[in-house]
Design a protein around this motif. Structure first.
Motif, short mmCIF file in Angstrom:
data_model
loop_
_atom_site.label_atom_id
_atom_site.label_comp_id
_atom_site.label_asym_id
_atom_site.label_seq_id
_atom_site.Cartn_x
_atom_site.Cartn_y
_atom_site.Cartn_z
N TYR A 118 14.31 18.46 45.10
CA TYR A 118 13.68 19.26 46.15
C TYR A 118 13.87 18.59 47.51
N THR A 119 13.72 17.29 47.55
CA THR A 119 13.85 16.54 48.80
C THR A 119 15.30 16.23 49.13
N HIS A 120 16.06 15.85 48.10
CA HIS A 120 17.47 15.47 48.27
C HIS A 120 18.28 16.29 47.28
N LYS A 121 19.03 17.21 47.77
CA LYS A 121 19.70 18.21 46.92
C LYS A 121 20.73 17.62 45.96
N SER A 122 21.21 16.42 46.25
CA SER A 122 22.24 15.82 45.42
C SER A 122 22.20 14.30 45.58
N LYS A 123 22.97 13.62 44.75
CA LYS A 123 23.07 12.17 44.87
C LYS A 123 23.65 11.81 46.24
N ARG A 124 24.62 12.58 46.68
CA ARG A 124 25.22 12.34 48.00
C ARG A 124 24.18 12.47 49.10
N ALA A 125 23.34 13.50 49.03
CA ALA A 125 22.28 13.69 50.03
C ALA A 125 21.28 12.54 49.98
N ALA B 192 22.89 -5.86 47.88
CA ALA B 192 23.07 -4.80 46.89
C ALA B 192 23.19 -3.44 47.56
N ILE B 193 22.35 -3.19 48.55
CA ILE B 193 22.40 -1.91 49.26
C ILE B 193 23.72 -1.80 50.02
N MET B 194 24.17 -2.88 50.65
CA MET B 194 25.43 -2.86 51.39
C MET B 194 26.60 -2.54 50.46
N LEU B 195 26.60 -3.14 49.27
CA LEU B 195 27.67 -2.85 48.32
C LEU B 195 27.64 -1.39 47.87
N ALA B 196 26.44 -0.85 47.67
CA ALA B 196 26.32 0.56 47.27
C ALA B 196 26.82 1.48 48.38
N ILE B 197 26.46 1.14 49.60
CA ILE B 197 26.92 1.95 50.74
C ILE B 197 28.44 1.89 50.82
N SER B 198 28.98 0.69 50.68
CA SER B 198 30.42 0.52 50.74
C SER B 198 31.12 1.34 49.65
N ALA B 199 30.59 1.30 48.44
CA ALA B 199 31.19 2.06 47.34
C ALA B 199 31.15 3.55 47.64
N SER B 200 30.10 4.01 48.27
CA SER B 200 29.95 5.42 48.58
C SER B 200 30.88 5.87 49.70
N LEU B 201 31.21 4.96 50.58
CA LEU B 201 32.02 5.31 51.74
C LEU B 201 33.43 5.73 51.36
N SER B 202 33.92 5.22 50.26
CA SER B 202 35.31 5.49 49.91
C SER B 202 35.60 6.96 49.70
N SER B 203 34.61 7.75 49.31
CA SER B 203 34.88 9.15 49.00
C SER B 203 34.02 10.14 49.78
N GLU B 204 33.17 9.67 50.63
CA GLU B 204 32.24 10.56 51.32
C GLU B 204 32.48 10.55 52.83
N GLU B 205 33.11 11.61 53.32
CA GLU B 205 33.45 11.67 54.74
C GLU B 205 32.22 11.66 55.64
N LYS B 206 31.15 12.33 55.25
CA LYS B 206 29.95 12.34 56.08
C LYS B 206 29.38 10.93 56.21
N LEU B 207 29.39 10.18 55.12
CA LEU B 207 28.90 8.80 55.16
C LEU B 207 29.83 7.93 56.01
N GLN B 208 31.12 8.16 55.89
CA GLN B 208 32.07 7.43 56.73
C GLN B 208 31.79 7.71 58.20
N ASN B 209 31.50 8.97 58.52
CA ASN B 209 31.21 9.34 59.91
C ASN B 209 29.93 8.67 60.43
N LEU B 210 28.91 8.57 59.58
CA LEU B 210 27.70 7.86 59.98
C LEU B 210 28.02 6.41 60.37
#
Length: 185
Positions: A46-53, A102-120
């Motif tokens: 309800y709050t976050h529609k997906s893992k990406r969100a 740990a959070i930095m590594l997770a963010i880094s892993a997410s950046l490889s495939s998520e353009e919106k996260l890359q833009n942030l």
């Protein structure tokens, strides 16, 4: 009749961070966050529609917190040759916590495939680069900032850990880059 506790946005994001610290980026899921927060999966969705969100919200929160922390440290550094740079150097004196790595590594892993996260992250980086252009020695500030960013990445990605004395020497060397760099022209 028992009342259900009110779940705030931060409760969900705190739970997501705990999941990442415990299980890494690969372990982050809506189900894992719901279990960790003690709420239903539907409430997380309800709050976050997906893992990406969820990741976007987590990164957004982290960036806002870092920007606030940076502003505070820059204000304390206002009497230095370049408050924006020297404030960031002062912030780097604080040893990164395990949770932050740990959070930095997770963010880094997410950046490889998520353009919106890359833009942030691009926007955050561009803001930092623009602040380095302020002041009378923009090229010197840029060179020192690049060295500082490399230092940050090496530590936050846990590629190397320096002892406290060496960390302070490295940060002093980064200040020296700024102070001794000859501006072109």
């Amino acid at each position: 009749m028992a009342r259900s506790r009110k779940i705030e946005e931060d409760d969900v994001l705190d739970a997501a961070e705990r999941v990442i610290v415990r299980l890494g980026a690969a372990g982050l899921s809506i189900d894992a966050v719901a279990r960790e927060a003690g709420i239903s999966k539907a409430r997380v969705v309800y709050t976050h529609k997906s893992k990406r969100a969820l990741l976007e919200a987590l990164i957004d929160r982290r960036l806002k917190a870092e920007k606030l922390r940076t502003r505070e440290i820059v204000e304390v550094s206002r009497d230095t040759p370049h408050p924006e740079l020297f404030g960031r150097i002062a912030a780097a004196a604080e040893l990164p916590r395990h949770e932050d790595r740990a959070i930095m590594l997770a963010i880094s892993a997410s950046l490889s495939s998520e353009e919106k996260l890359q833009n942030l992250m691009r926007e955050w980086t561009m803001e930092d680069l623009e602040t380095m252009e302020s002041g009378s020695r923009p090229r010197a500030a840029l060179m020192a900032y690049l060295a500082l960013t490399g230092f940050y990445c090496i530590e936050h990605f846990d590629f190397n850990r320096w002892d406290a004395a060496e960390r302070l020497r490295i940060l002093e060397d980064i200040r020296t880059i700024f102070m001794s760099f000859r501006e072109p022209g």
